[in-house]
Every structure is written in structure tokens, then in C-alpha cells.
Design a protein around this motif. Structure first.
Motif, PDB file in Angstrom:
ATOM      1  N   THR A 166     -43.260 -58.156-119.459  1.00 30.71           N
ATOM      2  CA  THR A 166     -41.995 -58.850-119.208  1.00 30.71           C
ATOM      3  C   THR A 166     -42.044 -60.330-119.532  1.00 30.71           C
ATOM      4  O   THR A 166     -41.008 -60.949-119.778  1.00 30.71           O
ATOM      5  CB  THR A 166     -41.592 -58.694-117.741  1.00 30.71           C
ATOM      6  OG1 THR A 166     -42.582 -59.334-116.901  1.00 30.71           O
ATOM      7  CG2 THR A 166     -41.485 -57.222-117.354  1.00 30.71           C
ATOM      8  N   GLY A 167     -43.241 -60.908-119.534  1.00 26.94           N
ATOM      9  CA  GLY A 167     -43.355 -62.347-119.748  1.00 26.94           C
ATOM     10  C   GLY A 167     -43.190 -63.163-118.470  1.00 26.94           C
ATOM     11  O   GLY A 167     -43.345 -64.383-118.493  1.00 26.94           O
ATOM     12  N   TYR A 168     -42.862 -62.496-117.333  1.00 26.40           N
ATOM     13  CA  TYR A 168     -42.730 -63.181-116.041  1.00 26.40           C
ATOM     14  C   TYR A 168     -44.074 -63.180-115.334  1.00 26.40           C
ATOM     15  O   TYR A 168     -44.841 -62.208-115.415  1.00 26.40           O
ATOM     16  CB  TYR A 168     -41.700 -62.471-115.146  1.00 26.40           C
ATOM     17  CG  TYR A 168     -40.274 -62.579-115.622  1.00 26.40           C
ATOM     18  CD1 TYR A 168     -39.554 -63.758-115.418  1.00 26.40           C
ATOM     19  CD2 TYR A 168     -39.642 -61.510-116.246  1.00 26.40           C
ATOM     20  CE1 TYR A 168     -38.228 -63.847-115.842  1.00 26.40           C
ATOM     21  CE2 TYR A 168     -38.329 -61.602-116.671  1.00 26.40           C
ATOM     22  CZ  TYR A 168     -37.627 -62.778-116.457  1.00 26.40           C
ATOM     23  OH  TYR A 168     -36.332 -62.863-116.876  1.00 26.40           O
ATOM     24  N   ALA A 218     -34.481 -58.137-114.717  1.00 28.02           N
ATOM     25  CA  ALA A 218     -35.151 -57.413-115.798  1.00 28.02           C
ATOM     26  C   ALA A 218     -34.299 -56.354-116.477  1.00 28.02           C
ATOM     27  O   ALA A 218     -34.727 -55.786-117.476  1.00 28.02           O
ATOM     28  CB  ALA A 218     -36.431 -56.749-115.261  1.00 28.02           C
ATOM     29  N   THR A 261     -36.986 -58.796-121.337  1.00 29.38           N
ATOM     30  CA  THR A 261     -38.095 -59.680-121.013  1.00 29.38           C
ATOM     31  C   THR A 261     -37.581 -61.094-120.770  1.00 29.38           C
ATOM     32  O   THR A 261     -36.399 -61.396-120.948  1.00 29.38           O
ATOM     33  CB  THR A 261     -39.116 -59.682-122.152  1.00 29.38           C
ATOM     34  OG1 THR A 261     -38.513 -60.267-123.316  1.00 29.38           O
ATOM     35  CG2 THR A 261     -39.569 -58.262-122.487  1.00 29.38           C
ATOM     36  N   LYS A 262     -38.520 -61.943-120.374  1.00 29.97           N
ATOM     37  CA  LYS A 262     -38.165 -63.331-120.081  1.00 29.97           C
ATOM     38  C   LYS A 262     -37.609 -64.022-121.323  1.00 29.97           C
ATOM     39  O   LYS A 262     -36.723 -64.878-121.241  1.00 29.97           O
ATOM     40  CB  LYS A 262     -39.389 -64.074-119.542  1.00 29.97           C
ATOM     41  CG  LYS A 262     -39.110 -65.496-119.086  1.00 29.97           C
ATOM     42  CD  LYS A 262     -40.364 -66.121-118.498  1.00 29.97           C
ATOM     43  CE  LYS A 262     -40.077 -67.543-118.012  1.00 29.97           C
ATOM     44  NZ  LYS A 262     -41.275 -68.172-117.402  1.00 29.97           N
ATOM     45  N   ARG A 268     -37.124 -54.233-124.443  1.00 26.89           N
ATOM     46  CA  ARG A 268     -38.226 -53.297-124.586  1.00 26.89           C
ATOM     47  C   ARG A 268     -37.850 -52.001-123.893  1.00 26.89           C
ATOM     48  O   ARG A 268     -37.146 -51.996-122.881  1.00 26.89           O
ATOM     49  CB  ARG A 268     -39.517 -53.831-123.957  1.00 26.89           C
ATOM     50  CG  ARG A 268     -39.922 -55.219-124.365  1.00 26.89           C
ATOM     51  CD  ARG A 268     -40.415 -55.276-125.786  1.00 26.89           C
ATOM     52  NE  ARG A 268     -41.633 -54.500-125.981  1.00 26.89           N
ATOM     53  CZ  ARG A 268     -42.240 -54.394-127.152  1.00 26.89           C
ATOM     54  NH1 ARG A 268     -41.719 -55.001-128.236  1.00 26.89           N
ATOM     55  NH2 ARG A 268     -43.340 -53.690-127.261  1.00 26.89           N
ATOM     56  N   ASP A 326     -44.847 -48.977-121.982  1.00 26.08           N
ATOM     57  CA  ASP A 326     -44.020 -49.547-123.050  1.00 26.08           C
ATOM     58  C   ASP A 326     -44.049 -48.602-124.264  1.00 26.08           C
ATOM     59  O   ASP A 326     -45.095 -48.387-124.874  1.00 26.08           O
ATOM     60  CB  ASP A 326     -44.550 -50.927-123.428  1.00 26.08           C
ATOM     61  CG  ASP A 326     -43.594 -51.664-124.359  1.00 26.08           C
ATOM     62  OD1 ASP A 326     -42.647 -51.041-124.849  1.00 26.08           O
ATOM     63  OD2 ASP A 326     -43.803 -52.878-124.587  1.00 26.08           O
TER      64      ASP A 326
END
Length: 710
Positions: free
Chosen positions: A78-80, A94, A125-126, A131, A155
Motif C-alpha cells: 500500500t505504501g502506508y 485504501a 495505494t498511497k 492494485r 497482490d
């Protein structure tokens, strides 16, 4: 004395024992509790490690949809960061906004106890990237109550992209298979048609993909074109010269041999103004041209037109290049077939009109496939039907079958050089024929072409030629003797003067009295020697000039010819002050032929050398000393005879004509032009070669090479 137990002491001991037992039990329970806590902590730590090291994204939500569990894989996907997500509303953070309402409703049903299921869904994602994850979900239960959800996500974005590409590839392959099947059916119809029929099939096939197909065919040998096009409800055809197409998209595709596509034809003039009106019947905005190229030659153009800017579909842009290979092959075959028919017609004309008798013989079955009128006449048959009947394998005794029976072995050898054999015609006449055998085609198994040439007339002409050549040789001998008359006179005059002086001496001595016998004998010996010398010269000239027609060749030493030629030419060189040197190998040499013929060759060449040095001397060359050298030596298995002079040389412009009969550079009356031609003929008959190396105003070398006789 007996001691009685005190009841109070017994109670105390029992109490103490019970106390110790209780303490022991409590200690054991404490240790068990401590071990359970340690195991629980280890299990919790193991679970934490499993969550952190798992490749799957793990997200735990409470009943309000807030994040209570977020592992490392979730951070990467997620980039978080975990600190950013704990306590955050998962759906708001999200889930893509357009899917948030539906996701919220689904979560509420799950929180209320609906059975969980496996599903695939997108997350955002952030960075805003979408995705797709495959989720497996379970309830978090505490004291029998659902307190939240635990989700494991993998994923699958890349997998879905690959699957989509595979599905697209499968769809494309299926479309190509369908197209190839259609093209295959198209091919079956296309081949063995002429070019006009091919163009019609192309238009019919392409009309399944575009309403305005076209085909332009070029003829390189004539520089012309034929254009075929189709529009709804109408066919078009025009023809002209390729130069008429200049300035049109068709010409650009032909010139560049590359596909041309344009959705804006305003930059080009109307086709009709340039000589091709097949594309000038409707307003056209888009055009696709694909050249048909074979071995760097453009055979034509396949094109599709459209009234709309986007009327040329992607499918059509893929179909035309695929179709060009089939069309190229069909056009090539059509033209090859056209050439085959034309060549067969030419072959038939050549076969029928050939003066030589020609038979087409099939070595596989021993049959004669074809024969021209000359062959039919040669074997004495009056009609083709009679000849065909006589050439069958079941016709033994016929002139044709007898010829094949006698020559079959030699014919099947397919000799590259012709051979001569007598044949007997239908009437029994014997005819000498020269036969040439050629396989058709040149490679592979095919028929044999037998060319039979009646050589009776040629043999008669050859006999006359040999007679004339012999006569020319004899005439050349007479000319050579005439040229050498002065030298011969000198050779005879010298011994005659010696005889005269000896006779004068004896006469004077006898006038004074009887002569001394020794003096008399000596003078007579001189006279006899001079007479023998004259006799040898006369005999040599007589032998040289005698006609030798029909004499077989014999081995001889070429020095015999060299000595005879030099004896006749030495006086000539001496009288004209030409330095003459002879170098002959001392070891025996043997060649096959006639020594007087070789002597005549040497006389001609020495005479030419004398003329060359005299011509240069008369030109007034400064400090010039004329010289001629004759060398005789062995060179491996051959005998070399070389004559070198330092005369005027031979200009390059006439060097290739030196051995032509009747070609001469001497003034009229001083040369016949037959000398070198006769020399070449004599040397060739002896199995040798004669070459001349020279340059203008430079030395000349004549080299004779003869095979050494065994």
C-alpha cells in the motif's frame, strides 16, 4: 517405659504436613502458570514474526472498520506505514472512492455475522495506484463474540495483467488462425489464374474487410500498370504507364517499397488527374497501400480506401501485409506459367524449324517423346505417325529402334562432347551423324535431347579444306624458298668458287709439268667436299619442297628442323648484319610429327623476325644492333622452342588478329597473311601451342610448346 503420643503434638505435625503439602502444590501450580505464560509469549512472538515475514498482506479491522493489525507486506503493497494505518478507517484510506459505498455495505454485513468468503478486489495505494488483491477473510472472536475481521491479501495485479495479455494473445491467435484459414481457401482459388482473375479474387476477398478494396499490378518490362478497384455496387479498371502515377500515394508506395497510410489525402491531387481514376470515383479521406515486393522488384500494390478518417481499421492494417505474400506468390506463378506457355511455343517453333534432327528421349522408359521434321526425314519416314509407330519399344527392327539399340550406352553416358556414329535409315542408307546429348532440364531427372547432324557434306568440305590447306602449305613452301633464294645462291656460290679456284690451281700447276700427286689429291678432295655440300643443300631443299600429303607423323629430334632452318637463314642474317644466336639443349629431344613441317614453321618465324629487325634498322634507330635468338630446351614433359627478336614489336590493337588467315601488316605483294595461320595449324596438329608476347616498339617472343614424344 512406654511413651504415649501427645494428641497436641500429633495435631501440630499434621498441620505442618498439610502446610508443606499446600506449599508444594502452590509451587507446582506457579511453575505451570509461568511455563504457560512463557509459551503464550513465545507463540505471540512467533505469530508476530509470521505476520511480519509473510508475503501476504495481513490487515485486521475492528467492527468499526478501523485498522488494528497491519504487517510489513501491507506496508510494501500500500505504501502506508503501520503507524499511519493503525486506527485509520480502512475503507476510506485504501478502497477506491467509486467502490467505497459498496465495500462499506459488504463490511457491515460481515461485522453482523454474515459468512465470510474469498473474493478479489482492488485497493488504492498511497501513491494513487490501483492494485488488485485476492483476499481470504476470517472473523476475530473474543468470548464467543465477533469483534472484528482478519484478512489475508495476495497482490495479483501482475498476474491479472499477464492473464489478460494471454487472453488477448489467444484472441489474436484465434483471429489469425481464422484469417489464415480464409487466406488458405483464398490461395486455393488464387493459383493457376491469370493476373486479371487474381485481381478479381483479391477484391472479392478484401471486400469482407473493407467496402473499397483495390489491386494495382505492375509490369516492369513494359513500365505499365493495370489497376482494379471496387466500391459499393461498382467495379473499376484502368491502365496506363507507371510514370502516370507520379505524385500519387500509389507511386510513393511503389518507389519506397514500404506501406503507406494516410488519413488526410488533401495533400495529393485527385487520382484521375494523374492517370489513375480508380480512386477518383468517391471522396476518399483515408488510404492504406501495401506494396507487393519480390526480390527487390515491386509487382504491384494492395490498397484499401475509406471515406471516413478512421475508416481503415486496425484489423485491415494487419490483414493487407499478411495477404501480400500470398498474392506475390500467385502473381509470380501466374507470370511463370505465362512465360512457360510462351517459351513452350517458342521451343516448339525452334524444334520444328531446326535444321538438325532433334529427338527427345526419355531414359526412364526408353521412349522417344518428340521429334522434329528433320529427324523424321533423316530416318526416312514420310509422316509423324509412321515415325511415332517406328519409335515405340514394341517396334524392333525399325530404323529408330536400331539406332537406339546401337547408341544407347553412349547416349546414357551423356557425353559433353559430340561423337560421330553411322546410322542406317529406313531405306538402308548409311549416314554418318554427329550426335550431341543434353539433359533437359540441366539438373535432376529429365529427358535427353539428342541432336543428330548429317555430316556427309561437312566431311566432304573438310576433305576439301584439308586439300586446300595442303596446297596452301605447299604454296607457302614455294614462297619461303623464293624468299630464301638469295641465301641459297650464297650457299651454292661459295662452294662453286672453291671448286673454280681448285681447278685453276691444278691447271696452272699442270702447265708447268706433271703435278704432285699429293697436291692433286688434296685439291680433288676439296672439290668433292664442295660438291657434297652443294648436293646436301639441293637434297635438303628438294626434301623440304616435296609434297608430303598423307605421311603419318613420326618421332623425331626437333634439332633436325632447327638445323635445316638455320642453314637456310644463316646467310640471310649474315648478309643483313643481324646477330643470330642458336642455343639448343644437348640432351636428346623427341617430338611427334613431320620434321619438315616444323622446319617450315621455324623458317616463317625466323623470316618474320628478320623483317622486324630490318624494319627497325631502316627507321634509323640510334645505336641499334639487330639481333635474333633461337632457343630449344626441355620444360618438364614438353619441348619449348622460343624465337626472340628486338625488332619493331606488335601493336596491342592487332595482336588478337595475328593468327587470322590473310591478315598481314606487310605491303601488298610482300605477304599473303597465311604464314602465322599455317604455323598455328601445323603446331596444333602436332598437339602443341604457339603464343606471341610483344609490345609496340619492343621485343617480340614467339613460344612454341610441343608435347615430348615417348
Amino acid at each position: 517405659m512406654t511413651l504415649e503420643p501427645n494428641p497436641h503434638d500429633l495435631v501440630l505435625v499434621s498441620a505442618i504436613a498439610l502446610l508443606f503439602a499446600a506449599i508444594a502444590i502452590s509451587w507446582r501450580q506457579t511453575r505451570r502458570l509461568l511455563r504457560s505464560q512463557t509459551a503464550l509469549q513465545e507463540a505471540h512472538a512467533f505469530s508476530e514474526r509470521m505476520l511480519e515475514t509473510a508475503d501476504a498482506m495481513v490487515v485486521g479491522l475492528d467492527l468499526g472498520g478501523r485498522v488494528v493489525l497491519f504487517n510489513r507486506a501491507a506496508e510494501e503493497i500500500t505504501g502506508y506505514l503501520r503507524g499511519e494505518m493503525l486506527g485509520t478507517d480502512w475503507i476510506r484510506a485504501a478502497v477506491p472512492p467509486d467502490l467505497a459505498p459498496r465495500a462499506s455495505q459488504a463490511f457491515q454485513k460481515i461485522a453482523q455475522g454474515d459468512p465470510l468468503r474469498h473474493f478479489e478486489g482492488p485497493i488504492q495505494t498511497k501513491s494513487g495506484q490501483i492494485r488488485t488483491l485476492s483476499w481470504r477473510n476470517s472473523h476475530l472472536v473474543r468470548e464467543g463474540k465477533v469483534v472484528g475481521t482478519l484478512s489475508f491479501g495476495i497482490d495479483i495485479t501482475d498476474r491479472i495483467a499477464v492473464e489478460e495479455r494471454l487472453r488477448k494473445r489467444e484472441r489474436d491467435l484465434k483471429a489469425q488462425r481464422d484469417l489464415l484459414q480464409a487466406i488458405s481457401l483464398f490461395q486455393n482459388r488464387l493459383f493457376l489464374l491469370d493476373e486479371g482473375q487474381i485481381a478479381g479474387c483479391i477484391l472479392e476477398f478484401l471486400q469482407n474487410f473493407t467496402p473499397r478494396p483495390g489491386c494495382l499490378l505492375l509490369r516492369a518490362e513494359t513500365g505499365s500498370y493495370h489497376c482494379f478497384a471496387r466500391s459499393p455496387g461498382r467495379d473499376h479498371h484502368c491502365a496506363g504507364q507507371r510514370s502516370d502515377l507520379r505524385g500519387t500515394p500509389l507511386h510513393d508506395a511503389i518507389l519506397n517499397r514500404e506501406p503507406f497510410y494516410s488519413s488526410n489525402l488533401q495533400d495529393f491531387p485527385p487520382m484521375g488527374q494523374k492517370g489513375c481514376d480508380c480512386l477518383d470515383h468517391d471522396p476518399i479521406r483515408a488510404l492504406l497501400c501495401v506494396p507487393i515486393v519480390f526480390e527487390e522488384e515491386c509487382l504491384g500494390i494492395l490498397f484499401a480506401a475509406a471515406e471516413e478518417v478512421d475508416g481503415i481499421t486496425v484489423e485491415l492494417r494487419a490483414i493487407l501485409p499478411l495477404l501480400t505474400s500470398t498474392v506475390r506468390l500467385a502473381i509470380t506463378k501466374a507470370r511463370l506459367y505465362e512465360n512457360l506457355v510462351r517459351n513452350e511455343s517458342r521451343f516448339r517453333i525452334l524444334l520444328e524449324s531446326a535444321p538438325d534432327a532433334i529427338l527427345m528421349f526419355d531414359p526412364e522408359n526408353g521412349e522417344i517423346r518428340d521429334a522434329n521434321p528433320s529427324a523424321i526425314a533423316l530416318f526416312g519416314y514420310g509422316s509423324r505417325e509412321a515415325f511415332d509407330a517406328a519409335s515405340k519399344k514394341d517396334a524392333p527392327g525399325s530404323a529408330v529402334r536400331e539406332f537406339l539399340a546401337n547408341c544407347l550406352d553412349v547416349i546414357l553416358e551423356e557425353r559433353p562432347a559430340p561423337f560421330i556414329t553411322p546410322i542406317q535409315d529406313r531405306q538402308g542408307a548409311i549416314i554418318p551423324c554427329e550426335i550431341r546429348v543434353v539433359r533437359l532440364p540441366a539438373v535432376g531427372r529429365g529427358v535427353l535431347r539428342l541432336s543428330l547432324l548429317d555430316v556427309r557434306e561437312r566431311e566432304s568440305l573438310e576433305a576439301e579444306r584439308r586439300q586446300h590447306a595442303t596446297q596452301l602449305l605447299e604454296n607457302d613452301k614455294i614462297l619461303a624458298l623464293g624468299t630464301l633464294a638469295a641465301g641459297m645462291a650464297h650457299e651454292i656460290t661459295q662452294p662453286l668458287q672453291g671448286i673454280s679456284m681448285a681447278c685453276e690451281t691444278l691447271r696452272k700447276r699442270l702447265s708447268r709439268g706433271p703435278a704432285d700427286g699429293a697436291l692433286f689429291d688434296g685439291k680433288l678432295a676439296h672439290v668433292e667436299g664442295y660438291v657434297a655440300r652443294i648436293q646436301r643443300l639441293i637434297e635438303h631443299v628438294r626434301a623440304f619442297s616435296r609434297e608430303r600429303r598423307g605421311e603419318p607423323p613420326r618421332p623425331f629430334d626437333p634439332r633436325e628442323s632447327l638445323e635445316g632452318a638455320t642453314s637456310l637463314m644463316a646467310a640471310q642474317f649474315a648478309r643483313h648484319q643481324v646477330a643470330f644466336a642458336v642455343r639448343a639443349e644437348e640432351t636428346p629431344l623427341r617430338v611427334l610429327g613431320n620434321p619438315f613441317d616444323l622446319e617450315q614453321v621455324l623458317l616463317n618465324l625466323l623470316t618474320n623476325a628478320k623483317d622486324a629487325v630490318e624494319t627497325r634498322a631502316r627507321a634509323g634507330a640510334v645505336e641499334y644492333r639487330p639481333s635474333v635468338e633461337l632457343r630449344l630446351a626441355r620444360d618438364g614433359q614438353r619441348v619449348l622452342c622460343e624465337i626472340r627478336d628486338n625488332g619493331v614489336g606488335i601493336p596491342p590493337a592487332i595482336r588478337h588478329r595475328l593468327f587470322e588467315p590473310f591478315f598481314t601488316t606487310k605491303p601488298v605483294g610482300q605477304g599473303t597473311g597465311l604464314g602465322l595461320a599455317l604455323c598455328q595449324g601445323i603446331i596444333k596438329d602436332m598437339g602443341g601451342t604457339i603464343d606471341i608476347e610483344s609490345a609496340a616498339d619492343g621485343p617480340t617472343l614467339v613460344r612454341i610448346s610441343l608435347p615430348e614424344a615417348p
